[in-house]
Design a protein around this motif. Structure first.
Motif, PDB file in Angstrom:
ATOM      1  N   SER A 194       0.871   3.273 -10.294  1.00  0.00           N
ATOM      2  CA  SER A 194      -0.505   3.771 -10.373  1.00  0.00           C
ATOM      3  C   SER A 194      -1.419   2.877 -11.202  1.00  0.00           C
ATOM      4  O   SER A 194      -2.638   3.024 -11.152  1.00  0.00           O
ATOM      5  CB  SER A 194      -0.520   5.190 -10.954  1.00  0.00           C
ATOM      6  N   THR A 209      -0.633   3.424  -5.700  1.00  0.00           N
ATOM      7  CA  THR A 209      -1.553   4.544  -5.606  1.00  0.00           C
ATOM      8  C   THR A 209      -2.610   4.391  -6.692  1.00  0.00           C
ATOM      9  O   THR A 209      -2.435   3.628  -7.648  1.00  0.00           O
ATOM     10  CB  THR A 209      -0.810   5.900  -5.729  1.00  0.00           C
ATOM     11  N   GLY A 210      -3.702   5.125  -6.545  1.00  0.00           N
ATOM     12  CA  GLY A 210      -4.731   5.153  -7.581  1.00  0.00           C
ATOM     13  C   GLY A 210      -5.316   3.787  -7.893  1.00  0.00           C
ATOM     14  O   GLY A 210      -5.556   2.972  -7.001  1.00  0.00           O
ATOM     15  N   VAL A 236      -4.045   0.267  -6.473  1.00  0.00           N
ATOM     16  CA  VAL A 236      -4.433  -0.229  -5.152  1.00  0.00           C
ATOM     17  C   VAL A 236      -5.574  -1.233  -5.309  1.00  0.00           C
ATOM     18  O   VAL A 236      -5.512  -2.343  -4.764  1.00  0.00           O
ATOM     19  CB  VAL A 236      -4.832   0.928  -4.211  1.00  0.00           C
ATOM     20  N   LYS A 242       5.490   5.891  -7.421  1.00  0.00           N
ATOM     21  CA  LYS A 242       4.556   4.860  -6.973  1.00  0.00           C
ATOM     22  C   LYS A 242       3.850   4.270  -8.191  1.00  0.00           C
ATOM     23  O   LYS A 242       3.588   4.966  -9.168  1.00  0.00           O
ATOM     24  CB  LYS A 242       3.515   5.454  -6.017  1.00  0.00           C
ATOM     25  N   GLN A 277       0.819  -1.207   0.000  1.00  0.00           N
ATOM     26  CA  GLN A 277       0.000   0.000   0.000  1.00  0.00           C
ATOM     27  C   GLN A 277       0.861   1.269   0.000  1.00  0.00           C
ATOM     28  O   GLN A 277       0.428   2.320  -0.445  1.00  0.00           O
ATOM     29  CB  GLN A 277      -0.976   0.004   1.178  1.00  0.00           C
ATOM     30  N   GLU A 278       2.091   1.152   0.474  1.00  0.00           N
ATOM     31  CA  GLU A 278       2.993   2.307   0.497  1.00  0.00           C
ATOM     32  C   GLU A 278       3.627   2.590  -0.871  1.00  0.00           C
ATOM     33  O   GLU A 278       4.103   3.694  -1.100  1.00  0.00           O
ATOM     34  CB  GLU A 278       4.082   2.091   1.547  1.00  0.00           C
TER      35      GLU A 278
END
Length: 184
Positions: A176, A95-96, A99, A174, A91-92
């Motif tokens: 996405s 993103t977007g 996830v 991250k 989760q770290e």
């Protein structure tokens, strides 16, 4: 043909000389048009490549490759004894849309890994940055995966190829979007 005849009468000299002059002028006109069109096409291609930092910024390209390699290795490796630890770490680095995609993929892991006592290790062996701008990137990922089922004392190996989109947010790259490159 009528245009050639009309032009031929307007040019001085005999018919053959006029034709040579006309063809020379036509050749020059085509050459100028071709050069102009080539310049326009070059400008468009140059503009597209100028927007792709993967072609010009080695440091930024290396940065995104390094951070996304770490993210993939983290998110796609797990130990049946603590799948929650992997989920939290993932989760770290996600993103977007990634996830939700990851949560859907990992639902099966949550069910099967503890029962089968699986340990999956994903190692990115190579990656290629297809496109890179200030805050967005698309990468092709090549990875090796080692899956150990400790309940049967079996180890299997496989290769994985997929693409990810990444965004630069809060000082880090991250994932996405995860693209498994399957037809939809």
């Amino acid at each position: 043909m009528a245009a050639i005849s009309t032009l031929g009468r307007a040019l001085p000299g005999n018919g053959r000389g006029r034709l040579v002059v006309f063809l020379g002028a036509l050749t020059i006109a085509f050459g100028v048009a071709a050069a102009w069109l080539h310049g326009q096409a070059g400008d468009l291609a140059g503009a597209a490549s100028a927007r792709n930092d993967a072609l010009t910024d080695n440091a930024r390209t290396a940065e995104v490759k390094g951070q996304i390699t770490t993210a993939v290795n983290t998110a796609f490796s797990y130990n049946y004894a603590d799948v929650a630890k992997t989920e939290k770490a993932a989760q770290e680095v996600l993103t977007g849309k990634a996830v939700q995609q990851y949560n859907e993929l990992f639902a099966l892991v949550r069910k099967q890994a503890p029962a089968q006592k699986q340990v999956l290790t994903t190692t990115v062996t190579d990656s290629a940055v297809k496109s890179l701008t200030a805050d967005d990137a698309r990468l092709l990922i090549f990875a090796d995966q080692r899956n150990i089922r400790t309940d049967k004392n079996e180890t299997s190996y496989s290769a994985a190829v997929f693409a990810v989109n990444a965004v630069h947010a809060d000082g880090a790259w991250k994932i996405s979007n995860i693209d498994t490159l399957t037809e939809k």
